[in-house]
Design a protein around this motif. Structure first.
Motif, mmCIF file in Angstrom:
data_model
loop_
_atom_site.group_PDB
_atom_site.id
_atom_site.type_symbol
_atom_site.label_atom_id
_atom_site.label_comp_id
_atom_site.label_asym_id
_atom_site.label_seq_id
_atom_site.Cartn_x
_atom_site.Cartn_y
_atom_site.Cartn_z
ATOM 1 N N ARG A 67 -6.624 -10.228 2.487
ATOM 2 C CA ARG A 67 -5.898 -11.040 3.460
ATOM 3 C C ARG A 67 -5.692 -12.465 2.956
ATOM 4 N NH1 ARG A 67 -10.052 -9.747 8.191
ATOM 5 N NH2 ARG A 67 -11.352 -10.264 6.373
ATOM 6 N N ARG A 68 -6.504 -12.873 2.000
ATOM 7 C CA ARG A 68 -6.402 -14.237 1.479
ATOM 8 C C ARG A 68 -5.775 -14.284 0.091
ATOM 9 N NH1 ARG A 68 -12.173 -16.952 1.923
ATOM 10 N NH2 ARG A 68 -10.951 -18.639 0.962
ATOM 11 N N HIS A 69 -5.808 -13.160 -0.612
ATOM 12 C CA HIS A 69 -5.291 -13.154 -1.981
ATOM 13 C C HIS A 69 -3.766 -13.236 -1.990
ATOM 14 C CE1 HIS A 69 -5.444 -12.266 -6.301
ATOM 15 N NE2 HIS A 69 -4.401 -11.478 -6.103
ATOM 16 N N GLN A 70 -3.236 -13.991 -2.953
ATOM 17 C CA GLN A 70 -1.790 -14.123 -3.090
ATOM 18 C C GLN A 70 -1.398 -14.024 -4.559
ATOM 19 O OE1 GLN A 70 -0.967 -17.907 -1.142
ATOM 20 N NE2 GLN A 70 -0.417 -16.843 0.751
ATOM 21 N N ARG A 88 5.730 -16.820 -3.429
ATOM 22 C CA ARG A 88 4.320 -16.526 -3.173
ATOM 23 C C ARG A 88 4.257 -15.231 -2.350
ATOM 24 N NH1 ARG A 88 0.034 -20.225 -3.115
ATOM 25 N NH2 ARG A 88 1.591 -21.910 -3.191
ATOM 26 N N PHE A 89 3.595 -14.199 -2.896
ATOM 27 C CA PHE A 89 3.522 -12.898 -2.228
ATOM 28 C C PHE A 89 2.119 -12.675 -1.676
ATOM 29 C CE2 PHE A 89 6.604 -12.429 -5.706
ATOM 30 C CZ PHE A 89 7.707 -11.928 -5.045
ATOM 31 N N SER A 90 2.025 -12.305 -0.428
ATOM 32 C CA SER A 90 0.763 -11.787 0.105
ATOM 33 C C SER A 90 0.680 -10.304 -0.233
ATOM 34 C CB SER A 90 0.699 -11.986 1.621
ATOM 35 O OG SER A 90 1.663 -11.151 2.260
ATOM 36 N N ILE A 91 -0.493 -9.718 -0.110
ATOM 37 C CA ILE A 91 -0.632 -8.280 -0.360
ATOM 38 C C ILE A 91 0.156 -7.497 0.684
ATOM 39 C CG2 ILE A 91 -2.256 -6.363 -0.530
ATOM 40 C CD1 ILE A 91 -2.314 -8.388 -2.853
ATOM 41 N N GLU A 92 0.153 -7.976 1.914
ATOM 42 C CA GLU A 92 0.903 -7.293 2.966
ATOM 43 C C GLU A 92 2.402 -7.304 2.676
ATOM 44 O OE1 GLU A 92 3.139 -6.487 6.440
ATOM 45 O OE2 GLU A 92 3.055 -8.490 5.571
ATOM 46 N N SER A 93 2.909 -8.431 2.160
ATOM 47 C CA SER A 93 4.346 -8.494 1.864
ATOM 48 C C SER A 93 4.694 -7.622 0.657
ATOM 49 C CB SER A 93 4.778 -9.940 1.623
ATOM 50 O OG SER A 93 4.174 -10.485 0.455
ATOM 51 N N ARG A 103 -3.137 -12.790 -10.018
ATOM 52 C CA ARG A 103 -2.926 -13.916 -9.101
ATOM 53 C C ARG A 103 -1.716 -14.766 -9.463
ATOM 54 N NH1 ARG A 103 -4.808 -18.974 -11.047
ATOM 55 N NH2 ARG A 103 -5.036 -19.738 -8.902
#
Length: 417
Positions: free
Chosen positions: A113-116, A128-133, A257
């Protein structure tokens, strides 16, 4: 080839094998034994175990584990390698829990949830990509091997090490990977014409990083989120890793990352002080990305023992960073003669291929070898041929032919030939 130890035609192998099994079955089904078997084994008389939320292997398979290489011992238990026990596996897919590991500073515990993932540098729109995106992008699934460029360095020791095949050649594995083609993310960021390279950096404490050409990024590179149908294991880069099919293992940066588009390679510590190939004249080759065509017999292999006068199936793995495996030959006389093996999985590029060849062993000393050829016509080199290209101090990209010696007593040992 000796008339005593030779490959068999598959039809003859099956016929003779069936005869051997029939004899064994006739012995096992003596009348008194058959009567006892009617009562059933102990596990047939009790209610079985309940369902589990996450399946585990049988307790009888617990001895099958990775071979650990920890050069710093307890001082840095997460630095080194864990090698896949290829001598105990079958097929072409490595179970995720037995996949090889190469790590410089242990496995980070990353909150997805915090990793990008940042994509920046020579791009029109830094992203900047989140894991969810990332999980919302179109994905593809491919089967590819990963091999550390230092794999088989143990086979360069002054004397042959008497270790299982996986402890020598197991710094490689093959999985089904699912993720987003890197070119899609690059298109979204708008890569500028002057960007010819990318720097990939991991989120481990060593910030493992490698440069790679833009051509590879736009070809078959993946930003992988899944392995063998489930989310990546932490030791394999959870929650996201780079996959560069066919290229040396540490370029497939785990815990990805950052990707930075650049005009030139960045010459990081991981591509200058290490992972270069030493040449006989004192120079070193940098950026030897592709893993060479290679094979190894896994059964029978070193530290195994064969009962005398039996029929076997020689089996092993072959792979090439250049594409598909087209041929694997097996020799039972130290390379004097060769016989084509049957292949499984040869339609997949940059993937393991399983090869098999029936073999009859009648108790004489034998040297077993395998030799792979890929779709570009590259042939796995003999040990002396490979050594002639490099300094004696080079430990990378050893794809030379492996030799196992079967003794008259059935013992299998690692030898140089």
């Amino acid at each position: 080839m000796s008339q005593k130890e030779k490959p068999l035609e598959r039809r003859r192998f099956l016929k003779q094998g069936s005869a051997v099994l029939a004899g064994a079955a006739a012995s096992a089904l003596a009348p008194e034994s058959a009567a006892q078997n009617l009562a059933g084994e102990p596990w047939e008389r009790v209610y079985g175990a309940a369902f589990a939320g996450y399946g585990e292997r049988s307790r009888f398979e617990q001895p099958v584990v990775r071979h650990m290489v920890r050069p710093y011992g307890d001082l840095a238990p997460g630095s080194g390698a864990a090698l896949s026990p290829i001598e105990s596996l079958e097929g072409i897919i490595t179970p995720s829990s037995l996949h090889n590991i190469r790590s410089h500073s242990g496995t980070p515990d990353i909150d997805p949830r915090r990793h990008q993932l940042i994509l920046h540098g020579l791009v029109a729109r830094p992203v900047r990509f989140s894991i969810e995106s990332l999980s919302r992008y179109p994905m593809v699934t491919r089967t590819h091997f990963l091999e550390c460029s230092g794999n088989s360095s143990r086979a360069l020791a002054p004397q042959p090490l008497q270790l299982p095949a996986g402890a020598i050649h197991g710094n490689m594995s093959c999985s089904e990977w699912t993720g987003v083609p890197l070119r899609i993310l690059l298109e979204e960021a708008g890569v500028l014409p002057q960007a010819k390279w990318l720097l990939a950096e991991g989120a481990d404490s060593a910030h493992m990083s490698r440069s790679f050409p833009m051509e590879k990024a736009l070809d078959d590179a993946l930003v992988a989120l899944y392995q063998n149908g489930e989310r990546l294991r932490p030791e394999q880069g959870y929650p996201v890793r780079l996959l560069l099919p066919g290229w040396e293992g540490n370029m497939n940066v785990k815990w990805l990352r950052r990707l930075k588009a650049t005009a030139e390679p960045m010459h990081t510590k991981d591509e200058t002080s290490k992972y270069t190939d030493l040449l006989p004249d004192g120079r070193a080759m940098q950026f030897t990305f592709e893993m060479g065509v290679k094979s190894v017999i896994t059964k029978p292999s070193s530290t195994m023992a064969l009962p005398r006068g039996a029929i076997y199936e020689i089996s092993g793995l072959a792979w090439s960073g250049a594409g598909r495996i087209r041929r694997v030959e097996v020799s039972a006389d130290g390379g004097a003669t060769w016989t084509d093996a049957a292949l499984t999985g040869q339609e997949r590029p940059k993937s393991f291929v399983r090869f098999r060849l029936p073999w009859e062993w009648k108790g004489t000393e034998t040297l077993l070898q395998s030799r792979a050829t890929d779709e570009k016509g590259q042939v796995q080199p003999a040990r002396r041929e490979w050594q002639s290209q490099y300094s004696p101090g080079n430990t990378y990209h050893n794809n030379s032919i492996v030799t196992w010696a079967v003794g008259a007593d059935g013992s299998v040992k690692h030898v140089y030939a």
